[in-house]
Design a protein around this motif. Structure first.
Motif, mmCIF file in Angstrom:
data_model
loop_
_atom_site.group_PDB
_atom_site.id
_atom_site.type_symbol
_atom_site.label_atom_id
_atom_site.label_comp_id
_atom_site.label_asym_id
_atom_site.label_seq_id
_atom_site.Cartn_x
_atom_site.Cartn_y
_atom_site.Cartn_z
ATOM 1 N N UNK A 92 68.871 -68.554 -50.013
ATOM 2 C CA UNK A 92 67.402 -68.524 -50.072
ATOM 3 C C UNK A 92 66.940 -67.786 -51.323
ATOM 4 N N UNK A 93 65.849 -68.234 -51.878
ATOM 5 C CA UNK A 93 65.336 -67.630 -53.114
ATOM 6 C C UNK A 93 63.853 -67.298 -52.927
ATOM 7 N N UNK A 136 74.531 -63.914 -42.753
ATOM 8 C CA UNK A 136 73.748 -64.509 -43.836
ATOM 9 C C UNK A 136 73.671 -66.020 -43.736
ATOM 10 N N UNK A 137 74.651 -66.663 -43.061
ATOM 11 C CA UNK A 137 74.654 -68.120 -42.941
ATOM 12 C C UNK A 137 73.485 -68.643 -42.125
ATOM 13 N N UNK A 138 72.877 -67.758 -41.302
ATOM 14 C CA UNK A 138 71.788 -68.202 -40.440
ATOM 15 C C UNK A 138 70.413 -67.806 -40.978
ATOM 16 N N UNK A 139 70.366 -67.431 -42.244
ATOM 17 C CA UNK A 139 69.065 -67.113 -42.826
ATOM 18 C C UNK A 139 68.207 -68.375 -42.954
ATOM 19 N N UNK A 179 66.994 -75.377 -45.552
ATOM 20 C CA UNK A 179 65.783 -75.199 -46.339
ATOM 21 C C UNK A 179 65.959 -74.535 -47.679
ATOM 22 N N UNK A 180 67.175 -74.488 -48.224
ATOM 23 C CA UNK A 180 67.384 -73.825 -49.519
ATOM 24 C C UNK A 180 67.420 -74.803 -50.692
ATOM 25 N N UNK A 181 67.310 -76.103 -50.432
ATOM 26 C CA UNK A 181 67.298 -77.076 -51.525
ATOM 27 C C UNK A 181 68.660 -77.628 -51.868
ATOM 28 N N UNK A 182 69.549 -77.709 -50.880
ATOM 29 C CA UNK A 182 70.897 -78.221 -51.147
ATOM 30 C C UNK A 182 70.867 -79.703 -51.536
ATOM 31 N N UNK A 183 70.077 -80.493 -50.816
ATOM 32 C CA UNK A 183 69.992 -81.919 -51.123
ATOM 33 C C UNK A 183 69.395 -82.136 -52.503
ATOM 34 N N UNK A 184 68.366 -81.372 -52.843
ATOM 35 C CA UNK A 184 67.780 -81.475 -54.177
ATOM 36 C C UNK A 184 68.807 -81.136 -55.249
ATOM 37 N N UNK A 185 69.597 -80.102 -55.017
ATOM 38 C CA UNK A 185 70.623 -79.713 -55.992
ATOM 39 C C UNK A 185 71.629 -80.835 -56.185
#
Length: 660
Positions: free
Chosen positions: A483-484, A516-519, A287-293
């Motif tokens: 995450x932001x 942190x990888x599981x945030x 859910x951090x937007x990796x695909x969008x990036x």
């Protein structure tokens, strides 16, 4: 003005009368000591007119002419005498000997009925060539010439590439033509195919670079165009870039006509490329937007000036628009080399059916199906060929969830070619032998082109992330997408939920209990503008994810969500263990002890409080929305302590620039 009179005329007597004087005018720019000139004056024959009227002229336009009372004779009169005038200008000292149709020759062409004068560089034209293949070769030679002129500080390439819209539509018409012999063709406009023969189509396909000038151009402007082009042609012919002799140039061009990908490879092997190929993985929690990036980066590689102005939809729309240059694939455990690169696959063919309508044929007439085998080219191999055939463009493959597949098995020997210095045209190029080369290919060795980029995404919370071996890690650049919370805003309801602070609290607790990888990524809440949406997202997305994270030790979820018996609002039902025992057996534990029962520890089974979320309602939702909101406010209030803010901050978090 003899040259312009010649180029503007569509009458044979005028052209023949002006030929000598026009060539004398050309010698001012192209002295006979250095340059040779060939002329090809092509006039319409009656056979040309008959064929154009019967087969080439589009039906809609022909119907308009016939409705106006015009026939083939009227159409021929409107065409005039001149089909085209073609003046070829070539360097006499090209290679060891010269040939007028070889190398970087200048072409000055007139299309009187189109109202155009064409100026440009052209390659060989031979009558047997397929114009579409010849056009592809011409575009490849354009890239060669363009790179050569830029590398030698000669400025940009003259004109533009040739295209099929030039010989089939009106790409060479300086002004759209919407009438024939005084009859309006509106809304149709006249295309070049309405007035040209196949011969002209093939000659146009031989143009390496072309510029269409209106026939109204003056002599000064035409001379300026020719002088600019002569400097480029002279430099290219003298440097013979990137070839050393006529035979080598001919061999390259013949190869390109038969196997464009192989020609592109051979070219890049000679011409050291300065392209820095991108091989990159964006990784982070879900859910951090990796695909969008990845998609946004792919579009920027293809279109360097692209800016989606913060609208993700624009990036995906652009990515889909560039379907020939951008590809998307998701890795999964069953994917293998044969799917992505090459394999032999069975195919069922129905012989002799292609010319018939199968639905209209009785079953007893249908021929038997034939099981055959054909070479299957996977997505990556197709993109490699496209990149090799078009070195002037950038190509990108986006691999989503790259660590969910066995990357070593999927890429196979191609892993060795991912490094920039192992690409074709680099310092240490490596080519792999294809298992099933095409029958028509002249070269079976496959090189990774420098203009093909690979961008992957990786979910850092996946358990199989350790399966990404060191060979892959060394070849990919890994960029973290964390995450932001600053991208999130408060809901518009009263009381308001600060989504950024809520996310910050949950992630701080997850990181403390796990890593942190599981945030949780900000994407889970990015569109939550109401309290009900936040409640729904927690109940249907976040809590199930936490169940997976803390499987076997689900009591830790209570710590993440701040549930306890002392709280007035909890996400889960929190009956004391003894109460659960009494509900289950109908007696208390003291009585059970007399029967021989010994208390033991069992994993806690958590059940969401229906006041927060009731999934069995007709429309799932909270039974008590105010209670559910208090559950969320509890997290936000805890977050003010986690983030170091005081009570006076009203739960707000400090804004930070958006990284994604």
């Amino acid at each position: 003005m003899a040259l312009l009179d010649l180029l503007r005329s569509n009458r044979k007597p005028t052209c023949e009368a002006e030929r000598t004087n026009a060539l004398a005018e050309l010698s001012r720019i192209f002295p006979e000591a250095e340059w040779g000139v060939d002329t090809d004056f092509n006039y319409y024959t009656q056979a040309n007119i008959d064929n154009l009227w019967a087969h080439e002229l589009r039906r809609g336009i022909k119907n308009k002419l016939e409705a106006a009372g015009l026939d083939k004779t009227d159409y021929g009169t409107w065409l005039g005498d001149v089909h085209f005038l073609n003046i070829g200008i070539y360097r006499k000292n090209l290679f060891e000997r010269y040939r007028s149709n070889a190398g970087w020759r200048i072409t000055l062409m007139s299309l009187p009925r189109a109202g155009a004068i064409l100026v440009g560089l052209a390659s060989h034209y031979q009558n047997a060539q397929n114009h579409n293949k010849l056009g592809n070769v011409s575009n490849l030679l354009f890239d060669i010439a363009s790179d050569a002129l830029l590398d030698d500080s000669m400025g940009p390439m003259y004109g533009r590439k040739i295209s099929n819209i030039d010989w089939d539509q009106n790409g060479l018409f300086p002004t759209p033509l919407s009438s024939i012999a005084g009859v309006s063709t509106d809304p149709d406009v006249v295309f070049l195919k309405d007035i040209r023969t196949t011969t002209l189509k093939k000659i146009l396909a031989s143009f390496i670079a072309i510029k269409a000038l209106p026939s109204s151009v003056n002599q000064t402007a035409l001379d300026r165009e020719l002088m600019e082009l002569s400097a480029s042609a002279k430099h290219l012919s003298e440097e013979v870039y990137p070839f050393e002799g006529l035979e080598e140039f001919e061999a390259f061009r013949s190869l390109a006509l038969q196997d464009l990908a192989a020609a592109g490879t051979r070219l890049l092997l000679r011409k050291k490329s300065s392209t820095r190929s991108i091989v990159r993985v964006y990784y982070g929690p879900p859910g951090t937007g990796k695909t969008l990036s990845a998609v946004r980066e792919a579009v920027k590689l293809v279109e360097p000036n692209f800016d989606d102005k913060g609208n993700p939809t624009t990036s995906f729309e652009k990515f889909n628009d560039y379907r020939d240059q951008c590809a998307f694939i998701t890795f999964h455990p069953s994917l293998q080399y044969e799917d992505l690169v090459e394999s032999i696959r069975p195919v069922v063919f129905d012989d002799d059916i292609s010319s018939n309508n199968e639905e209209d044929m009785p079953n007893e007439v249908l021929p038997p199906s034939q099981l055959r085998y054909k070479v299957h080219e996977g997505l990556l191999l197709r993109m490699i060929r496209r990149a090799l055939q078009t070195p002037g463009k950038e190509f990108v493959v986006v691999v989503d969830e790259i660590n969910r597949g066995d990357v070593s098995r999927i890429l196979g020997p191609l892993i060795s070619t991912l490094d920039s210095d192992k690409r074709v045209g680099a310092e240490f190029p490596i080519g792999i032998e294809l298992q099933y080369p095409r029958a028509e290919e002249l070269e079976s060795r496959l090189f990774m082109p420098p203009n093909l980029h690979l961008i992957g995404t990786m979910n850092s919370s996946d358990r199989n992330i350790a399966l990404v071996d060191h060979a892959l890690r060394r070849r990919f650049d890994f960029i973290q997408i964390p995450p932001n919370p600053s991208l999130l805003r408060s809901t518009t309801d009263t009381p308001s939920i600060n989504c950024g602070l809520l996310l910050q609290t949950v992630n701080a607790r997850i990181e403390h209990l796990m890593d942190a990888d599981h945030c949780i990524g900000h994407g889970y809440f990015v569109d939550c503008d109401s309290n009900l949406k936040v409640i729904e997202r927690l109940a249907t997305k976040v809590i199930p994810l936490l169940h997976e994270y803390f499987y076997g030790n689900e009591g830790l979820m209570l710590m993440v969500l701040g549930d306890s018996a002392s709280q007035t609002a909890n996400f889960f039902k929190l009956d004391p263990p003894e109460k659960q025992f009494e509900k289950l057996f109908g007696i208390d534990q003291d009585v059970a002890s007399a029967f021989g029962y010994r208390p033991h520890t069992t994993p806690r089974s958590l059940e969401i409080d229906p006041r927060f979320w009731n999934a069995i309602r007709t429309i799932p939702g909270p039974d008590d929305e105010a209670y559910a909101v208090n559950c969320l406010l509890k997290l936000c209030q805890s977050g003010s302590v986690v983030s170091g803010n005081s009570d006076d901050d009203n739960g707000e978090i400090n804004e930070a620039p958006a990284a994604v």
